[in-house]
Design a protein around this motif. Structure first.
Motif, PDB file in Angstrom:
ATOM      1  N   SER A   1       0.832  -1.205   0.000  1.00 18.14           N
ATOM      2  CA  SER A   1       0.000   0.000   0.000  1.00 18.14           C
ATOM      3  C   SER A   1       0.867   1.255   0.000  1.00 18.14           C
TER       4      SER A   1
ATOM      5  N   GLY B   1      -1.356  -3.103   8.303  1.00 23.41           N
ATOM      6  CA  GLY B   1      -0.193  -3.473   9.106  1.00 23.41           C
ATOM      7  C   GLY B   1       0.512  -2.207   9.569  1.00 23.41           C
ATOM      8  N   ASP B   2       0.723  -1.293   8.663  1.00 19.71           N
ATOM      9  CA  ASP B   2       1.406  -0.024   8.916  1.00 19.71           C
ATOM     10  C   ASP B   2       0.663   0.804   9.972  1.00 19.71           C
TER      11      ASP B   2
END
Ligand code: TPP
Ligand code: SF4
Length: 350
Positions: free
Chosen positions: A68, A112-113
């Motif tokens: 992303s 996730g980030d």
């Protein structure tokens, strides 16, 4: 590695009011897996910027790490950009924003980030109401590192390895509302008709506009047990409302379906017309917004659209009363108030 697009453009490509063609908002050719939801989201960002007549040199794209976070390379190739460290997009966005409040900030992150390593950064950008379009491309896994479950993966769902996830998932929209966000929306990468107006509304919002985009990872998490798969979203999508975003002083050209309507005036005077499919869904009340999300979740449905708006919270610059001018335009005279002013400040602290 990024591959540049050929520079040749057909001379008859239509231009927007700012004088740019849609192609002027594109970036390098994507190297993501074919069918990745992030590419569709990228296309929606390009379309939103084109339709809003945004000048590319007035945009700053900032991201963390992940598939992303690679996408800013694939849109707005003529804008400023900084690909930062995993989970640290909000810090870099805060610094840049403090130095120059005159630009449009688009922050790209993944689940996730955002929901793991960047959780603290996410929380504090929200509570400060930083003037930032925070777009989370949410696929329920760590795509770049080969599909491990992320903190938004559904409990019991299995990724490509086939092991069910034992942990509860985090709903980033619900959390954003809890943490004091002023604009929260959810879209689906495969529904451009809804996603483009959502992104346009977010870009016109003053303060932190959080957009959670369900963006399936076709390689590691497109399984039927995941609410972030194409199949699940197509079967369980529920929209808060149908709506269109109308920039200030622009004629309303859209046709609305039957039903009741609600107008929400943004800080800059722009208007969002919400056409309610279900009149019980009020998006300006925090408690009701959280309840709306929970109610649909109980039915196994994903609520999309604008989920919450509070146009009355001040953004960071207004809270700290910072200068209206970019810092690099301030002269020594602006920065040094003189000995009398300094004496006054010192006296107030004694
Ligand atoms: C400090 C640090 N820890 C771990 C990693 C490894 N890492 C790279 S991307 C990533 C997760 C990406 O997941 P997400 O943000 O959801 O993006 P996606 O690839 O799914 O789009 C991880 C754990 C890293 N690059 N840096
Ligand atoms: S691994 Fe998944 S998230 Fe990454 S590019 Fe491929 S499909 Fe997209």
């Amino acid at each position: 590695m990024s591959y540049r697009r050929p520079g040749f453009r057909h001379p008859k490509q239509p231009k927007n009011d700012a004088g740019y063609t849609r192609a002027d908002y594109e970036g390098a050719i994507s190297t993501l897996c074919a069918g990745c939801g992030h590419d569709s989201t990228t296309n929606a960002i390009i379309q939103a910027c084109f339709e809003l007549n945004i000048e590319p040199h007035r945009v700053v794209k900032i991201s963390g790490i992940g598939c992303s976070s690679k996408t800013p390379a694939y849109f707005l190739g003529r804008s400023h950009g900084f690909n930062s460290v995993h989970g640290r997009m909000p810090s870099i966005a805060t610094g840049a924003n403090m130095a120059n409040r005159d630009l449009l900030y688009i922050g790209i992150s993944g689940d996730g980030d955002t929901a793991s390593i960047g959780m603290g950064q996410f929380a504090h950008a929200l509570r400060r109401n930083l003037n930032l379009n925070y777009i989370c491309m949410n696929n329920g896994c760590y795509g770049l590192t080969k599909g491990q479950d992320s903190a938004t993966a559904d409990r019991g769902s299995s990724g490509k390895r086939g092991v069910p996830n034992p942990y509860e998932s985090i709903d980033l929209c619900e959390l954003a509302i809890e943490l004091g966000a002023s604009f929260v929306a959810r879209g689906f990468s495969g529904d451009k008709r809804q996603l483009v107006p959502l992104l346009k509304a977010a870009m016109a919002h003053s303060g932190l506009a959080f957009v959670d985009v369900i963006s399936p990872c076709v390689t590691f998490n497109n399984t039927s047990s995941s609410t972030k798969s194409y199949q699940y979203v197509r079967e369980h999508i529920e929209a808060t409302n149908t709506f269109d975003f109308v920039p200030l002083q622009q004629e309303i050209l859209t046709h609305y379906e039957e039903g009741t309507s609600q107008e929400v005036v943004m800080h800059d005077g722009s208007i969002i017309h919400l056409h309610k499919a279900d009149s019980s869904k009020d998006v300006t009340n925090r408690l009701k917004s959280v309840n709306n999300l929970e109610r649909e979740k109980e039915k196994g449905r994903l609520l999309t659209g604008i989920l919450y708006i509070n146009p009355d919270i001040k953004e960071t610059h207004d809270i700290i009363n910072s200068t209206l001018r970019p810092l690099n335009s301030l002269t020594e005279e602006d920065l040094c108030p003189g000995s009398a002013a300094l004496e006054e400040i010192n006296a107030s602290l004694r």
